[in-house]
Write an enzyme that holds these catalytic residues in place. Sequence first.
Site, PDB file in Angstrom:
ATOM      1  N   ASP A  44      26.027  87.720  68.977  1.00 11.82           N
ATOM      2  CA  ASP A  44      26.042  88.832  68.017  1.00 11.82           C
ATOM      3  C   ASP A  44      27.493  89.165  67.621  1.00 11.82           C
ATOM      4  O   ASP A  44      27.826  89.242  66.426  1.00 11.82           O
ATOM      5  CB  ASP A  44      25.359  90.038  68.688  1.00 11.82           C
ATOM      6  CG  ASP A  44      24.992  91.146  67.733  1.00 11.82           C
ATOM      7  OD1 ASP A  44      25.153  90.967  66.510  1.00 11.82           O
ATOM      8  OD2 ASP A  44      24.538  92.203  68.222  1.00 11.82           O
TER       9      ASP A  44
ATOM     10  N   TYR B  24      20.838  89.142  78.063  1.00 12.25           N
ATOM     11  CA  TYR B  24      19.494  89.679  78.316  1.00 12.25           C
ATOM     12  C   TYR B  24      18.761  88.977  79.466  1.00 12.25           C
ATOM     13  O   TYR B  24      17.658  89.392  79.842  1.00 12.25           O
ATOM     14  CB  TYR B  24      18.652  89.665  77.041  1.00 12.25           C
ATOM     15  CG  TYR B  24      18.981  90.798  76.075  1.00 12.25           C
ATOM     16  CD1 TYR B  24      20.003  91.703  76.341  1.00 12.25           C
ATOM     17  CD2 TYR B  24      18.248  90.972  74.899  1.00 12.25           C
ATOM     18  CE1 TYR B  24      20.300  92.740  75.450  1.00 12.25           C
ATOM     19  CE2 TYR B  24      18.534  92.009  74.021  1.00 12.25           C
ATOM     20  CZ  TYR B  24      19.561  92.884  74.293  1.00 12.25           C
ATOM     21  OH  TYR B  24      19.833  93.905  73.422  1.00 12.25           O
TER      22      TYR B  24
END
Length: 183
Positions: A41, A128
């Site tokens: 990201d 994650y």
Amino acid sequence: MKKLQFNQTTLHVVKGDITRCEVDAVVNAANESLLGGGGVDGAIHRAAGPELLAACRTLDGCRTGDAKLTPGFRLKAAHVIHTVGPVWRGGMHGEADLLASCYQKSLELAEAHGIRTLAFPAISTGIYGYPLEQATAIAVGTVLKYLENQPESDITEITFVCFDDATVYAYEQAFEEFERGTD
Ligand code: ADP
């Protein structure tokens, strides 16, 4: 590296940096705020420039398992598809369905916008914490199921872009798993 052909679409596994991919759209493993973060990201936002953050601010976030589209700005890719993978919490919190939904919604969005070539990072497998082999099996399985259900798909190239050898290996195993199933 390894390839898999399904109807008119070629699936590729490559090692590299997704921000440098020359495709119609790169997929971003974003978070629900869509306001940038670490990992892929952060790299996509740095490479695309501040216009990307400005565009993301207008989108009102994105739910886990959903996907939203912006231009690619300074990237070679014309578009970015932002999707939000699940945080791994042991596997009993709907993680598999949510991860599959990221791939499914990204493909639907790509198709709806005439995107023919698409690059995915290994969503959820970094910060994650999603177990790699399970995540790559879901990625490949969901893409193949999508293509099976969309025999008229205009998507010609789907590239799984890997940052490390372990991820390349995991996708190659998932391709082989599929090939064994079709013998
Ligand atoms: P998540 O929060 O969804 O886990 P991360 O960005 O932490 O997302 O990691 C997802 C995957 O993307 C990991 O395999 C990580 O190594 C990889 N990654 C990080 N930067 C890049 C990049 N520039 N190009 C391709 N993959 C990347």
